[in-house]
Scaffold this active site. Structure first.
Site, PDB file in Angstrom:
ATOM      1  N   ARG A 199       0.833  -1.213   0.000  1.00 50.76           N
ATOM      2  CA  ARG A 199       0.000   0.000   0.000  1.00 50.76           C
ATOM      3  C   ARG A 199       0.865   1.260   0.000  1.00 50.76           C
ATOM      4  O   ARG A 199       0.545   2.248   0.656  1.00 50.76           O
ATOM      5  CB  ARG A 199      -0.952   0.036   1.207  1.00 50.76           C
ATOM      6  N   SER A 254     -10.341  -1.915   4.342  1.00 53.01           N
ATOM      7  CA  SER A 254      -9.476  -1.961   5.524  1.00 53.01           C
ATOM      8  C   SER A 254      -9.012  -0.562   5.890  1.00 53.01           C
ATOM      9  O   SER A 254      -8.482   0.165   5.043  1.00 53.01           O
ATOM     10  CB  SER A 254      -8.252  -2.841   5.251  1.00 53.01           C
ATOM     11  N   GLU A 298      -4.548   3.067   6.375  1.00 49.65           N
ATOM     12  CA  GLU A 298      -4.392   2.854   4.935  1.00 49.65           C
ATOM     13  C   GLU A 298      -5.237   3.886   4.188  1.00 49.65           C
ATOM     14  O   GLU A 298      -4.882   4.339   3.114  1.00 49.65           O
ATOM     15  CB  GLU A 298      -4.878   1.433   4.618  1.00 49.65           C
TER      16      GLU A 298
HETATM   17  C1  LIG Z   1     -15.452  -2.915   0.354  1.00 50.61           C
HETATM   18  C2  LIG Z   1     -14.035  -2.491   0.051  1.00 50.61           C
HETATM   19  C3  LIG Z   1     -13.070  -3.446  -0.151  1.00 50.61           C
HETATM   20  C4  LIG Z   1     -11.761  -3.063  -0.433  1.00 50.61           C
HETATM   21  N1  LIG Z   1     -10.829  -4.033  -0.640  1.00 50.61           N
HETATM   22  C5  LIG Z   1      -9.564  -3.685  -0.934  1.00 50.61           C
HETATM   23  C6  LIG Z   1      -8.567  -4.689  -1.177  1.00 50.61           C
HETATM   24  O1  LIG Z   1      -8.830  -5.875  -1.155  1.00 50.61           O
HETATM   25  N2  LIG Z   1      -7.312  -4.287  -1.419  1.00 50.61           N
HETATM   26  C7  LIG Z   1      -6.971  -2.966  -1.463  1.00 50.61           C
HETATM   27  O2  LIG Z   1      -5.803  -2.663  -1.720  1.00 50.61           O
HETATM   28  N3  LIG Z   1      -7.886  -1.998  -1.240  1.00 50.61           N
HETATM   29  C8  LIG Z   1      -9.165  -2.322  -0.986  1.00 50.61           C
HETATM   30  N4  LIG Z   1     -10.088  -1.341  -0.766  1.00 50.61           N
HETATM   31  C9  LIG Z   1      -9.677   0.080  -0.772  1.00 50.61           C
HETATM   32  C10 LIG Z   1      -9.809   0.781  -2.140  1.00 50.61           C
HETATM   33  O3  LIG Z   1     -10.786   0.172  -2.953  1.00 50.61           O
HETATM   34  C11 LIG Z   1      -8.477   0.810  -2.871  1.00 50.61           C
HETATM   35  O4  LIG Z   1      -7.507   1.514  -2.138  1.00 50.61           O
HETATM   36  C12 LIG Z   1      -8.584   1.453  -4.264  1.00 50.61           C
HETATM   37  O5  LIG Z   1      -7.360   1.321  -4.919  1.00 50.61           O
HETATM   38  C13 LIG Z   1      -8.976   2.924  -4.213  1.00 50.61           C
HETATM   39  O6  LIG Z   1      -9.310   3.330  -5.522  1.00 50.61           O
HETATM   40  P1  LIG Z   1     -10.241   4.589  -5.765  1.00 50.61           P
HETATM   41  O7  LIG Z   1     -10.355   4.811  -7.225  1.00 50.61           O
HETATM   42  O8  LIG Z   1     -11.524   4.412  -5.026  1.00 50.61           O
HETATM   43  O9  LIG Z   1      -9.362   5.721  -5.091  1.00 50.61           O
HETATM   44  P2  LIG Z   1      -9.856   6.947  -4.217  1.00 50.61           P
HETATM   45  O10 LIG Z   1     -10.416   6.441  -2.939  1.00 50.61           O
HETATM   46  O11 LIG Z   1     -10.689   7.843  -5.033  1.00 50.61           O
HETATM   47  O12 LIG Z   1      -8.458   7.628  -3.892  1.00 50.61           O
HETATM   48  C14 LIG Z   1      -7.525   6.977  -3.044  1.00 50.61           C
HETATM   49  C15 LIG Z   1      -6.190   7.707  -3.148  1.00 50.61           C
HETATM   50  O13 LIG Z   1      -5.678   7.569  -4.460  1.00 50.61           O
HETATM   51  C16 LIG Z   1      -5.477   8.857  -5.049  1.00 50.61           C
HETATM   52  N5  LIG Z   1      -5.822   8.765  -6.452  1.00 50.61           N
HETATM   53  C17 LIG Z   1      -7.018   8.426  -6.994  1.00 50.61           C
HETATM   54  N6  LIG Z   1      -6.926   8.449  -8.331  1.00 50.61           N
HETATM   55  C18 LIG Z   1      -5.667   8.839  -8.639  1.00 50.61           C
HETATM   56  C19 LIG Z   1      -4.970   9.056  -9.841  1.00 50.61           C
HETATM   57  N7  LIG Z   1      -5.537   8.899 -11.043  1.00 50.61           N
HETATM   58  N8  LIG Z   1      -3.659   9.430  -9.794  1.00 50.61           N
HETATM   59  C20 LIG Z   1      -3.055   9.586  -8.592  1.00 50.61           C
HETATM   60  N9  LIG Z   1      -3.678   9.416  -7.403  1.00 50.61           N
HETATM   61  C21 LIG Z   1      -4.961   9.028  -7.434  1.00 50.61           C
HETATM   62  C22 LIG Z   1      -6.382   9.798  -4.287  1.00 50.61           C
HETATM   63  O14 LIG Z   1      -5.933  11.135  -4.370  1.00 50.61           O
HETATM   64  C23 LIG Z   1      -6.287   9.213  -2.893  1.00 50.61           C
HETATM   65  O15 LIG Z   1      -5.105   9.629  -2.263  1.00 50.61           O
HETATM   66  C24 LIG Z   1     -11.416  -1.690  -0.493  1.00 50.61           C
HETATM   67  C25 LIG Z   1     -12.410  -0.726  -0.293  1.00 50.61           C
HETATM   68  C26 LIG Z   1     -13.710  -1.113  -0.033  1.00 50.61           C
HETATM   69  C27 LIG Z   1     -14.764  -0.057   0.139  1.00 50.61           C
END
Ligand SMILES: Cc1cc2nc3c(=O)[nH]c(=O)nc-3n(C[C@H](O)[C@H](O)[C@H](O)COP(=O)(O)OP(=O)(O)OC[C@H]3O[C@@H](n4cnc5c(N)ncnc54)[C@H](O)[C@@H]3O)c2cc1C
Length: 346
Positions: free
Chosen positions: A176, A268, A338
């Site tokens: 992460r 998480s 995280e």
């Molecule tokens: C039910 C559930 C289950 C999950 N399971 C997992 C799992 O198994 N493993 C895991 O790793 N995570 C998990 N997550 C967390 C999450 O889905 C991940 O971290 C995912 O990668 C976030 O993507 P997002 O597009 O929603 O990012 P956002 O939440 O929109 O942003 C997260 C971060 O990334 C940055 N960001 C977003 N887009 C960009 C971009 N294009 N360029 C640069 N920075 C950017 C944002 O500024 C922020 O700092 C889970 C979440 C939920 C709700």
């Protein structure tokens, strides 16, 4: 919140959607949090570049995908949120067999696309409810796989609308954790639409190198040095689409069994400490079910905080801090969040 609309927005020939006073509760999976002063959802990559090139240098800028790892404090965000989900949606198979996916593509769509083309190794993306951009920024992963293991190269953009092609070697990646190395080793500026000098030494969005104390500092809106992911080229192995679809089904089934997916959450909350699990530590400290306002430590999975109804960002953040303090006191382990927390506190 003070609203000062930069005059030039009206002068730019923009094709995307510019909104004002946008509740971030609509764009985060916690369904909580404050208002963004402005939000821009570009029509496509070219439109994004036009928007960025017109942006004042001091405009705070935040990239958001599906908001599945994000908490926006109740007083909201000054500046502009770039909403990339629903915007940068390009997804195709390249002639060399790798997959080109733009930053706004959801993980589930990527996993299904790979299976459709009989590629294996993308199944784990199906269970991560984020976008390619968010997964690159977080090095999202599960069930033994991580995003950056699959990356051949990425394309990034900085605040000036200059794009860069970058290789995995340009980044420090870990659990992460993703940070652009201070001096790129194998990067090329692919497009510059600005007469100004490009900054090739920028940080991946939101990150600074480790501070003097060895701790990683984080920031989200510092001008000039930041870059955001706009696309990735991903490599998967030849496989069997039917087997991949079956694997996706099994992985999703495991999640339904173990995660509180019926309530708004952000996955998480804490990183697992070396050799242990955050969920085990939180549960062993008797914190399951602990509640502050509308935020609760899930009874089903102790490393999840769920919004049981009307949670404010302050409720969620207070509960995160409480859990961290209790685990430190009782188990002697300092858990590191995280989830990303941004915006002004109430
Ligand atoms: C039910 C559930 C289950 C999950 N399971 C997992 C799992 O198994 N493993 C895991 O790793 N995570 C998990 N997550 C967390 C999450 O889905 C991940 O971290 C995912 O990668 C976030 O993507 P997002 O597009 O929603 O990012 P956002 O939440 O929109 O942003 C997260 C971060 O990334 C940055 N960001 C977003 N887009 C960009 C971009 N294009 N360029 C640069 N920075 C950017 C944002 O500024 C922020 O700092 C889970 C979440 C939920 C709700």
């Amino acid at each position: 919140m003070k609203m000062t609309e930069p005059k030039h927005f009206a002068d730019l020939a923009l094709r995307g959607k510019l909104s004002r006073n946008v509740p971030m509760s609509k764009h985060t999976s916690w369904r909580a949090g404050g208002v963004a002063e402005r939000m821009y959802q570009p029509a496509d990559l070219d439109d994004l570049l036009v928007f960025l090139r017109g942006l004042p240098v001091d405009e705070p800028l935040y990239a958001v995908g599906l908001g599945s790892n994000l908490l926006v404090r109740d007083r909201g965000l000054r500046g502009t949120v770039l909403l990339l989900h629903g915007a940068l949606n390009g997804l195709r198979l390249e002639v060399d067999g790798c997959v080109y996916a733009e930053a706004g593509v959801p993980g589930a769509k990527l996993a299904r696309f790979a299976a459709l083309h009989n590629l294996r190794g993308a199944e784990f993306f199906a269970g991560i409810p984020g976008t390619v951009g968010g997964m690159l920024a977080m090095n999202a992963g599960c069930y033994g796989s991580e995003t950056w293991e699959k990356v051949l190269r990425v394309q990034t953009v900085n605040k000036r609308g200059e794009t860069f092609m970058r290789m995995p070697a340009d980044y420090e990646t870990g659990y992460r954790h993703v940070a652009l190395r201070p001096a790129p080793q194998s990067s090329d500026r692919t497009t510059s639409h600005s007469a100004r000098q490009p900054n090739n030494y920028g940080q991946a969005a939101g990150f600074l190198p480790r501070g003097r104390g060895g701790e990683r500092e984080e920031r989200f809106s510092t001008p000039v040095a930041e870059e955001w992911f706009i696309a990735a080229w991903l490599k998967f192995e030849a496989g069997d689409g039917g087997i991949s679809r079956q694997k996706i089904k099994e992985l999703l089934g495991k999640r339904i069994e173990s995660q509180p997916l019926n309530l708004p959450n952000a996955g998480s909350v804490f990183r697992n400490p070396p050799g242990d699990y955050a969920a085990r530590l939180i549960e062993s400290c008797g914190l399951k079910g602990k509640q502050i306002g509308g935020a609760q430590v899930s009874e089903k999975h102790a490393n999840f905080i769920v919004n049981i109804g009307g949670a404010t960002a302050a409720d969620i953040e207070s509960l995160i801090n409480k859990v961290r303090a209790v685990v430190l006191q009782q188990a002697g382990i300092d858990l590191h969040p995280e989830v990303k927390i941004i915006g002004e506190a109430a």
